[in-house]
Design a protein around this motif. Structure first.
Motif, PDB file in Angstrom:
ATOM      1  N   ARG A 204       0.762  -1.229   0.043  1.00 15.93           N
ATOM      2  CA  ARG A 204      -0.069   0.140  -0.118  1.00 15.93           C
ATOM      3  C   ARG A 204       0.859   1.102   0.080  1.00 15.93           C
ATOM      4  N   PHE A 205       0.831   1.947  -1.023  1.00 19.48           N
ATOM      5  CA  PHE A 205       1.425   3.454  -0.976  1.00 19.48           C
ATOM      6  C   PHE A 205       0.491   4.401  -0.416  1.00 19.48           C
ATOM      7  N   ILE A 206       1.148   5.138   0.673  1.00 22.30           N
ATOM      8  CA  ILE A 206       0.254   6.129   1.387  1.00 22.30           C
ATOM      9  C   ILE A 206       0.743   7.705   1.201  1.00 22.30           C
ATOM     10  N   GLU A 207      -0.018   8.321   0.723  1.00 24.89           N
ATOM     11  CA  GLU A 207       0.343   9.777   0.423  1.00 24.89           C
ATOM     12  C   GLU A 207       0.994  10.339   1.738  1.00 24.89           C
ATOM     13  N   ILE A 228       1.942   8.525  -8.427  1.00 25.92           N
ATOM     14  CA  ILE A 228       2.336   6.947  -8.145  1.00 25.92           C
ATOM     15  C   ILE A 228       1.758   6.020  -9.180  1.00 25.92           C
ATOM     16  N   PHE A 229       0.580   6.417  -9.514  1.00 25.51           N
ATOM     17  CA  PHE A 229      -0.152   5.583 -10.732  1.00 25.51           C
ATOM     18  C   PHE A 229       0.548   5.769 -11.998  1.00 25.51           C
ATOM     19  N   ALA A 230       0.968   6.776 -12.191  1.00 22.70           N
ATOM     20  CA  ALA A 230       1.842   7.211 -13.582  1.00 22.70           C
ATOM     21  C   ALA A 230       3.161   6.413 -13.395  1.00 22.70           C
ATOM     22  N   SER A 231       3.931   6.379 -12.177  1.00 24.14           N
ATOM     23  CA  SER A 231       5.087   5.707 -12.035  1.00 24.14           C
ATOM     24  C   SER A 231       4.735   4.211 -12.494  1.00 24.14           C
ATOM     25  N   GLU A 233       2.314   2.609 -13.661  1.00 23.61           N
ATOM     26  CA  GLU A 233       1.885   1.999 -15.045  1.00 23.61           C
ATOM     27  C   GLU A 233       2.647   2.241 -16.285  1.00 23.61           C
ATOM     28  N   GLN A 234       4.208   2.573 -16.053  1.00 28.30           N
ATOM     29  CA  GLN A 234       5.101   2.509 -16.783  1.00 28.30           C
ATOM     30  C   GLN A 234       5.813   1.030 -16.874  1.00 28.30           C
ATOM     31  N   HIS A 235       5.398   0.354 -15.669  1.00 28.66           N
ATOM     32  CA  HIS A 235       5.743  -1.040 -15.823  1.00 28.66           C
ATOM     33  C   HIS A 235       4.824  -2.134 -15.399  1.00 28.66           C
ATOM     34  N   PHE A 236       3.612  -1.813 -15.034  1.00 25.88           N
ATOM     35  CA  PHE A 236       2.600  -2.594 -14.785  1.00 25.88           C
ATOM     36  C   PHE A 236       1.315  -2.574 -15.354  1.00 25.88           C
ATOM     37  N   VAL A 237       0.412  -3.375 -15.681  1.00 26.07           N
ATOM     38  CA  VAL A 237      -0.919  -3.001 -15.851  1.00 26.07           C
ATOM     39  C   VAL A 237      -1.764  -3.110 -14.725  1.00 26.07           C
ATOM     40  N   LEU A 238      -2.431  -1.722 -14.241  1.00 23.24           N
ATOM     41  CA  LEU A 238      -3.419  -1.830 -13.188  1.00 23.24           C
ATOM     42  C   LEU A 238      -4.698  -1.654 -13.679  1.00 23.24           C
ATOM     43  N   VAL A 262      -1.977  -3.907  -5.572  1.00 14.77           N
ATOM     44  CA  VAL A 262      -1.368  -2.913  -5.072  1.00 14.77           C
ATOM     45  C   VAL A 262      -2.384  -1.968  -4.655  1.00 14.77           C
ATOM     46  N   GLY A 263      -2.498  -1.279  -3.485  1.00 12.70           N
ATOM     47  CA  GLY A 263      -3.303  -0.347  -3.006  1.00 12.70           C
ATOM     48  C   GLY A 263      -2.691   1.242  -2.867  1.00 12.70           C
TER      49      GLY A 263
END
Length: 346
Positions: A204-207, A228-231, A233-238, A262-263
């Motif tokens: 879990r990523f937390i702001e 975080i999502f932009a980073s 999504e360069q490597h994974f499909v979410l 991932v959360g």
């Protein structure tokens, strides 16, 4: 106060004599119990290198007082989920026994802990045997040098060992909480996610929130959920998780078709206050009806003054009734709480 907080309408446990309902229809059932304000790391977004002035021992709740308040929460207030926090809860002497006694309550609550995992290798089996259900481990990087930079301690290997011990003991799902700091580890989100997926941990990523002791938080410096999502999504499909979010703080996403997830907990940019079902109890016995509350309600004085369980339950109920609709971080009048995260409990 920001108007953009959807109002939740939930029903608490029907057999709870004093449900923790606020004036917006939210019902608190998730209790966060801080066992200490002390910590053996010095995460730079939490406290200064020299530490803080810790609470005097006579102000900290005793083991018996902690268990009594948890019991009141479970039996009278409808609490069904208890998370032990700090500071670092594993430095609390008597923690295993507190867990054991809380696991014996009826109805039995779910029991978890948020920890930095430094002492988890040694305590994981004892905690499982006492009745702990799962763990959340704070880990912001999988690079030993960055870990030392962020925590001011060279203890990365101990955290890794603690995570492995928790998984081996069956304290699952093992969850990892990470905060990204601009210019420090904000480029490491993909490798942290890959590391967790390979080991079966739920990340879990937390702001970063305005809860540092130094009061140095600035929104412009915060790594946002969108970044975080932009980073990632360069490597994974979410893809959005199929299971409903409910009152969970994290937005969940299936990674590369699953089974890994991932959360992202976007407390600042995507507040979920309208669905909040949490209440916090500090190590010195104060009720906080919101993580960002400026006011607290004293239960320790009632405990030590001879109040009955029912009297304490009513005080607790009254404390929740005044909860605001949202944390108001976007409001120009927002003031950071006087207490930092280490003194509040996560």
């Amino acid at each position: 106060m920001s108007p953009n907080y959807p109002v939740a309408h939930k029903v608490g446990r029907v057999d709870a004599p004093f449900p923790l309902t606020d004036r917006f229809g939210r019902v608190a059932r998730d209790l966060r119990v801080s066992l200490t304000d002390r910590c053996n790391l010095r995460c730079t977004y939490c406290m200064p290198a020299e530490g803080l002035d810790w609470l005097p021992d006579d102000r900290v709740l005793t083991d018996d007082e902690v268990v009594r308040l948890v019991s009141i929460g479970v039996r009278l207030l409808g609490v069904d989920d208890v998370r032990f926090t700090g500071g670092e809860p594993l430095v609390r002497r008597g923690f295993v026994d507190i867990v054991r006694r809380c696991a014996e309550l009826e109805p039995r609550p779910q029991l978890s802990v948020t920890t930095n995992a430094l002492g988890l290798k040694r305590q994981a089996v004892a905690l499982r045997d006492a009745g702990l259900d799962r763990v959340n481990v704070s880990l912001d990087t999988v690079r030993a040098e960055t870990f030392k930079q962020m925590t001011l301690r060279d203890r990365f290997d101990d955290v890794v060992a603690g995570l492995a011990a928790a998984q081996a003991a069956g304290l699952s799902p093992v969850k990892v909480n990470a905060v990204l700091m601009r210019g420090v580890n904000d480029d490491q989100a993909p490798e942290l996610l890959r590391w967790c997926l390979e080991r079966g941990y739920e990340l879990r990523f937390i702001e970063q929130m305005p809860l540092d002791a130094q009061h140095g938080w600035r929104r412009d410096d915060m790594v946002t959920a969108d970044e975080i999502f932009a980073s990632l999504e360069q490597h994974f499909v979410l893809e959005p998780a199929e299971e409903p979010r409910g009152t969970a703080p994290a937005e969940l996403f299936r990674v590369d078709g699953g089974p890994g997830h991932v959360g992202v907990i976007a407390s600042v940019t995507r507040p979920f206050c309208g669905d909040c079902d949490r209440v916090r109890l500090t190590a010195d016995g104060q009720v906080r009806n919101c993580l960002f509350a400026r006011e607290e309600s004293d239960l320790r004085a009632a405990l030590r003054g001879g109040a009955s369980d029912e009297e304490i339950a009513r005080r607790w109920q009254q404390a929740m009734a005044t909860k605001l609709p949202g944390h108001g971080i976007d409001d120009p009048t927002f003031l950071q709480p006087a207490r930092p995260m280490s003194a509040i409990g996560g």
